[in-house]
Design an enzyme around this catalytic site. Structure first.
Site, PDB file in Angstrom:
ATOM      1  N   LYS A  42     -13.640  17.929  10.927  1.00  0.00           N
ATOM      2  CA  LYS A  42     -14.554  17.960  12.076  1.00  0.00           C
ATOM      3  C   LYS A  42     -14.846  19.400  12.455  1.00  0.00           C
ATOM      4  O   LYS A  42     -13.995  20.101  12.974  1.00  0.00           O
ATOM      5  CB  LYS A  42     -13.948  17.210  13.253  1.00  0.00           C
ATOM      6  CG  LYS A  42     -13.824  15.735  12.948  1.00  0.00           C
ATOM      7  CD  LYS A  42     -13.272  14.933  14.112  1.00  0.00           C
ATOM      8  CE  LYS A  42     -12.785  13.589  13.628  1.00  0.00           C
ATOM      9  NZ  LYS A  42     -11.416  13.601  13.109  1.00  0.00           N
ATOM     10  N   THR A  67       0.860  -1.181   0.000  1.00  0.00           N
ATOM     11  CA  THR A  67       0.000   0.000   0.000  1.00  0.00           C
ATOM     12  C   THR A  67       0.902   1.239   0.000  1.00  0.00           C
ATOM     13  O   THR A  67       2.078   1.142   0.321  1.00  0.00           O
ATOM     14  CB  THR A  67      -0.889   0.044   1.251  1.00  0.00           C
ATOM     15  OG1 THR A  67      -0.018   0.099   2.381  1.00  0.00           O
ATOM     16  CG2 THR A  67      -1.761  -1.169   1.351  1.00  0.00           C
ATOM     17  N   TRP A 124     -19.163  16.075  11.130  1.00  0.00           N
ATOM     18  CA  TRP A 124     -18.220  15.772  10.055  1.00  0.00           C
ATOM     19  C   TRP A 124     -18.655  16.383   8.729  1.00  0.00           C
ATOM     20  O   TRP A 124     -19.822  16.336   8.358  1.00  0.00           O
ATOM     21  CB  TRP A 124     -18.113  14.248   9.862  1.00  0.00           C
ATOM     22  CG  TRP A 124     -17.343  13.578  10.954  1.00  0.00           C
ATOM     23  CD1 TRP A 124     -16.815  14.165  12.059  1.00  0.00           C
ATOM     24  CD2 TRP A 124     -17.030  12.188  11.039  1.00  0.00           C
ATOM     25  NE1 TRP A 124     -16.177  13.216  12.824  1.00  0.00           N
ATOM     26  CE2 TRP A 124     -16.293  12.009  12.241  1.00  0.00           C
ATOM     27  CE3 TRP A 124     -17.277  11.077  10.223  1.00  0.00           C
ATOM     28  CZ2 TRP A 124     -15.807  10.762  12.623  1.00  0.00           C
ATOM     29  CZ3 TRP A 124     -16.800   9.846  10.614  1.00  0.00           C
ATOM     30  CH2 TRP A 124     -16.077   9.680  11.805  1.00  0.00           C
ATOM     31  N   GLU A 182      -5.812  -3.793  -0.712  1.00  0.00           N
ATOM     32  CA  GLU A 182      -6.119  -4.857   0.257  1.00  0.00           C
ATOM     33  C   GLU A 182      -7.297  -5.728  -0.172  1.00  0.00           C
ATOM     34  O   GLU A 182      -7.585  -6.731   0.439  1.00  0.00           O
ATOM     35  CB  GLU A 182      -6.454  -4.223   1.618  1.00  0.00           C
ATOM     36  CG  GLU A 182      -5.259  -3.676   2.378  1.00  0.00           C
ATOM     37  CD  GLU A 182      -4.965  -2.216   2.057  1.00  0.00           C
ATOM     38  OE1 GLU A 182      -5.332  -1.758   0.963  1.00  0.00           O
ATOM     39  OE2 GLU A 182      -4.365  -1.543   2.915  1.00  0.00           O
TER      40      GLU A 182
HETATM   41  P1  ADP Z   1      -3.106   3.335  -2.200  1.00  0.00           P
HETATM   42  O1  ADP Z   1      -3.756   3.417  -0.826  1.00  0.00           O
HETATM   43  O2  ADP Z   1      -1.902   2.481  -2.234  1.00  0.00           O
HETATM   44  O3  ADP Z   1      -2.993   4.652  -2.873  1.00  0.00           O
HETATM   45  P2  ADP Z   1      -5.439   1.979  -3.123  1.00  0.00           P
HETATM   46  O4  ADP Z   1      -5.912   2.010  -4.499  1.00  0.00           O
HETATM   47  O5  ADP Z   1      -5.386   0.689  -2.435  1.00  0.00           O
HETATM   48  O6  ADP Z   1      -4.046   2.596  -3.187  1.00  0.00           O
HETATM   49  O7  ADP Z   1      -6.281   2.999  -2.246  1.00  0.00           O
HETATM   50  C1  ADP Z   1      -7.508   2.612  -1.717  1.00  0.00           C
HETATM   51  C2  ADP Z   1      -8.269   3.815  -1.251  1.00  0.00           C
HETATM   52  O8  ADP Z   1      -8.568   4.675  -2.342  1.00  0.00           O
HETATM   53  C3  ADP Z   1      -9.611   3.501  -0.682  1.00  0.00           C
HETATM   54  O9  ADP Z   1      -9.536   3.073   0.656  1.00  0.00           O
HETATM   55  C4  ADP Z   1     -10.354   4.823  -0.835  1.00  0.00           C
HETATM   56  O10 ADP Z   1     -10.025   5.728   0.191  1.00  0.00           O
HETATM   57  C5  ADP Z   1      -9.792   5.349  -2.126  1.00  0.00           C
HETATM   58  N1  ADP Z   1     -10.716   5.056  -3.226  1.00  0.00           N
HETATM   59  C6  ADP Z   1     -10.655   4.064  -4.113  1.00  0.00           C
HETATM   60  N2  ADP Z   1     -11.661   4.130  -4.990  1.00  0.00           N
HETATM   61  C7  ADP Z   1     -12.408   5.204  -4.644  1.00  0.00           C
HETATM   62  C8  ADP Z   1     -13.617   5.800  -5.141  1.00  0.00           C
HETATM   63  N3  ADP Z   1     -14.252   5.335  -6.211  1.00  0.00           N
HETATM   64  N4  ADP Z   1     -14.077   6.880  -4.506  1.00  0.00           N
HETATM   65  C9  ADP Z   1     -13.466   7.388  -3.412  1.00  0.00           C
HETATM   66  N5  ADP Z   1     -12.341   6.869  -2.910  1.00  0.00           N
HETATM   67  C10 ADP Z   1     -11.812   5.795  -3.508  1.00  0.00           C
END
Ligand code: ADP
Length: 550
Positions: free
Chosen positions: A445, A191, A450, A336
């Site tokens: 916040k 990640t 929120w 994940e």
């Molecule tokens: P990294 O964290 O390594 O940049 P990831 O692709 O695993 O890559 O990131 C996952 C996160 O990206 C999610 O937990 C979320 O916060 C965000 N995310 C993914 N797709 C969307 C979406 N369609 N809309 C909003 N947030 C998103």
């Protein structure tokens, strides 16, 4: 009593065998790192993947060994993945957009033994190689002539270096895949680690195979043998969202963009290769749509585009649908989760709603695919109602979802019942459509309530003069935090703070209105194309809101 059906372990290299056997002539087209367009097919890829496996075996690599790739989406990268998994190894995608120190940390943490890399990354590899004691061999994914040219041009001095084509040349292509347990590890991806060190997600053959089947469904990627698919999303970003598995699984043509992900290059491939489906993060489409607009591009073959990784703004969905007649599939997921979690396709009754109302659903992150269980909870782990209003921590479970990070890190993300805390804050409505309101560390916040930064950003980019927008919480003496809207203007656009605030009026709750708008030349992005809020918060650390004196 056990069932009497055959044991057929779910091993990912069976996907390439299936494609070779049943869709052997189906093309895999690449804009090569060397420059020209390269054409091959699944039959040839399956043979060359076996050559990779044989060569790795000959090198003495063992089951479970981590073998890294630092590479763009190309046919060689595909062969490498399948070759590695077929000899029992674990492909480990390194994201070249990370800083050298992060790459060094990750490759050492994974104990990578071999690194396959594209020649575009020669100087990066030269830089990190002295700090990677476990790496025994560097394989430049090119032929001997181009490797010689690369070495001459970059002057890069990489130890134990061989050209890919030389590496596999001595192999027969008849290698027998290893007999493996379907639960064996086959892939590793870290990640981004925006807080703390990056953590490794270790996929199994079974999880990747199940995930590919989940992806292929009609209400997910809806891929089929008649498709021509362009994964702009890199293989190093969460497995190219499963497309490197789901496309060969159904025999779709694959169009690999190599190193060129700019609007002009992507649009050219969309047309010349008659692409029907493509996938990328919103930031890629922001620039591609600008290019299309400026150059009067039409997209006659494309019928759908998958957008995820960060929230897809309403204006982007509308532009694709109204101007280009291309359907947007909004998806949410995580490294994940292999990564697919939810998909924004229309459920039956939504499809019957008027267009405007449908759009309210398309901007949501979508409903879970089969294999993903989802719930929202408060901080004490009490489940919150699925009413589309209550928002809380989003937790997930399923067979393609991480149950622990590599080497036992990040244990606090998992609870005793097997739920994984995504770190996202979301609502779920009575139809199971989920909406991400924020990353938990990004929520604003204000006076104990929120505010969703994502929602404000998505509306702000709908303003015709706004290229990109980010909202962060800034300290406020009375309210704790208040939203600050940071905007990148479209080239040549003239727009004021007041214009933008006026545009937001009536579209968001009054108390969500940003206290100020600041214009910047660029918004920083993470290695996976997300807005880097930590950096923005640092950048605006000394900034004081005009309302702060109230
Ligand atoms: P990294 O964290 O390594 O940049 P990831 O692709 O695993 O890559 O990131 C996952 C996160 O990206 C999610 O937990 C979320 O916060 C965000 N995310 C993914 N797709 C969307 C979406 N369609 N809309 C909003 N947030 C998103």
């Amino acid at each position: 009593m056990l069932g009497l059906m055959q044991d057929w372990p779910l091993l990912v290299h069976k996907i390439i065998d299936h494609a070779a056997q049943n869709h052997g002539d189906r093309e895999v087209v690449t804009r090569s790192v060397e420059g020209p367009i390269h054409r091959t097919n699944y039959r040839e890829i399956a043979v060359r993947a076996r050559k990779v496996a044989e060569a790795l075996d000959r090198l003495g690599l063992k089951e479970g060994d981590r073998i890294a790739t630092l590479a763009w989406n190309t046919w060689r990268h595909l062969e490498t993945w399948y070759g590695i998994t077929g000899m029992g190894g674990v492909y480990h995608t390194l994201n070249p957009r990370l800083f050298p120190d992060q790459l060094i940390y990750i490759a050492n943490h994974a104990e990578d033994k071999v690194i396959f890399f594209d020649i575009t990354f020669a100087s990066l590899v030269e830089q990190i190689a002295p700090k990677l004691p476990k790496v025994e061999l560097y394989i430049a994914m090119t032929d001997a002539a181009h490797l010689a040219e690369m070495t001459k041009k970059s002057g890069a001095n990489i130890p134990n270096l061989v050209a890919y084509e030389e590496f596999i040349a001595g192999s027969s292509g008849t290698y027998e895949w290893k007999q493996l347990d379907e639960k064996a590890a086959c892939g590793l991806c870290y990640t981004s680690g925006t807080t703390g060190n990056p953590k490794g997600v270790l996929y199994s053959h079974r999880s990747n195979m199940l995930h590919a089947m989940m992806c292929a469904q009609t209400d997910a990627q809806a891929v089929c043998s008649r498709d021509s698919i362009l994964p702009v999303v890199p293989m190093f970003h969460a497995n190219a969202w499963g497309l490197a598995f789901s496309a060969p699984m159904v025999g779709a043509k694959l169009v690999m963009p190599g190193p060129k992900l700019d609007g002009a290059s992507v649009c050219e491939l969309l047309t010349t290769e008659r692409v029907t489906m493509t996938a990328a993060v919103p930031t890629v489409w922001l620039t591609a749509l600008q290019y299309m607009d400026q150059n009067n591009i039409s997209l006659p073959h494309l019928n759908r585009v998958m957008i995820g990784g960060s929230a897809c703004p309403r204006s982007m969905i509308e532009t694709f649908e109204k101007k280009y007649n291309v359907q947007v599939i909004h998806a949410w997921g995580m490294t994940e989760m292999s990564p697919l979690g939810t998909i924004g396709t229309l459920k039956h009754h939504v499809a019957e709603l008027p267009h405007d109302k449908q759009m309210d659903y398309k901007v949501k992150q979508g409903h879970p695919v089969f294999g993903v269980e989802m719930k929202i909870t408060d901080d004490d782990n009490n489940e919150l109602p699925r009413d589309g209003k209550a928002f809380g921590r989003l937790k997930v479970r399923g067979p393609a979802i991480v149950k622990g990070y590599f080497r036992g890190e990040g244990t606090d993300a998992f609870d005793d019942d097997g739920w994984f805390d995504t770190g996202d804050v979301a609502t779920i409505d009575s139809e199971s459509y989920m909406t991400i309101t924020d990353r938990s560390k990004d929520v604003i916040k204000s006076g104990g309530e929120w505010i969703s930064s994502i929602e404000i950003e998505n509306i702000a980019v709908g303003h015709p003069a706004v290229a990109e927008a980010a909202v962060i919480g800034v300290r406020h003496p009375k309210w704790d935090e208040r939203p600050l809207l940071i905007v990148v203007k479209k080239p040549g656009a003239a727009v004021t703070r007041e214009d933008i605030l006026e545009y937001l009026k009536g579209k968001i709750a009054k108390w969500w209105m940003p206290d100020d708008v600041q214009f910047v030349a660029d918004i920083p992005h993470t290695a996976t194309g997300k807005i880097q809020k930590t950096t923005l918060r640092e950048q605006f650390h000394a900034y004081r809101l005009p309302t702060a004196a109230e």
